[in-house]
Design a protein around this motif. Structure first.
Motif, mmCIF file in Angstrom:
data_model
loop_
_atom_site.group_PDB
_atom_site.id
_atom_site.type_symbol
_atom_site.label_atom_id
_atom_site.label_comp_id
_atom_site.label_asym_id
_atom_site.label_seq_id
_atom_site.Cartn_x
_atom_site.Cartn_y
_atom_site.Cartn_z
ATOM 1 N N ALA A 49 0.859 -1.188 0.000
ATOM 2 C CA ALA A 49 0.000 0.000 0.000
ATOM 3 C C ALA A 49 0.895 1.237 0.000
ATOM 4 O O ALA A 49 1.771 1.381 0.851
ATOM 5 C CB ALA A 49 -0.896 0.010 1.234
ATOM 6 N N ASP A 51 0.709 5.347 -0.023
ATOM 7 C CA ASP A 51 -0.140 6.514 0.195
ATOM 8 C C ASP A 51 0.623 7.768 -0.218
ATOM 9 O O ASP A 51 1.569 8.167 0.455
ATOM 10 C CB ASP A 51 -0.544 6.593 1.659
ATOM 11 C CG ASP A 51 -1.528 7.712 1.943
ATOM 12 O OD1 ASP A 51 -2.035 8.340 0.985
ATOM 13 O OD2 ASP A 51 -1.796 7.965 3.130
ATOM 14 N N ALA A 80 0.345 -3.451 -5.997
ATOM 15 C CA ALA A 80 0.261 -2.291 -5.106
ATOM 16 C C ALA A 80 -1.081 -1.603 -5.234
ATOM 17 O O ALA A 80 -1.681 -1.587 -6.300
ATOM 18 C CB ALA A 80 1.383 -1.306 -5.415
ATOM 19 N N ILE A 81 -1.488 -1.029 -4.123
ATOM 20 C CA ILE A 81 -2.617 -0.115 -4.093
ATOM 21 C C ILE A 81 -1.994 1.249 -3.843
ATOM 22 O O ILE A 81 -1.314 1.451 -2.834
ATOM 23 C CB ILE A 81 -3.613 -0.463 -2.971
ATOM 24 C CG1 ILE A 81 -4.224 -1.839 -3.226
ATOM 25 C CG2 ILE A 81 -4.684 0.619 -2.846
ATOM 26 C CD1 ILE A 81 -5.075 -2.349 -2.092
#
Length: 106
Positions: A49, A51, A80-81
């Motif tokens: 993840a 951000d 991946a996010i």
């Protein structure tokens, strides 16, 4: 020795071969981002993840690293996010883009 070999391989994957002994203060912003990505990939996650992974960089470097991060993740075999407010960055980095507005998927 095995851990050192793994770290050397990760530095190769992120394009920083030979940078293993440098202090973080000797690295550019883009190099620091790639080191952070290498550290995230060290435990060999199946999913990562991210951000706003490029938010602290200038526009030119962001554009270049968006492509590089996508290639690095593909080379590592890691999905991946990525959360970002930059639509162009999302389109460059992702194979699929989901947009949200007011907490609702659009």
């Amino acid at each position: 020795m095995r851990a050192a070999n793994a770290w050397t391989r990760l530095l190769e994957v992120v394009g920083l071969t030979g940078y293993g002994e440098r202090a973080v203060t000797e690295l550019s912003g883009g190099q620091r981002q790639r080191v952070a990505l290498a550290r995230s990939l060290a435990p060999r996650p199946r999913l990562l993840a991210l951000d706003e992974p490029l938010s602290s960089l200038d526009a030119d470097l962001r554009a270049r690293l968006a492509v590089e991060v996508r290639e690095i993740l593909a080379a590592a075999g890691t999905a991946a996010i990525v959360v970002t407010h930059d639509a162009r960055e999302a389109e460059v980095m992702a194979s699929r883009v989901l947009r949200m507005s007011a907490g609702v998927l659009q």
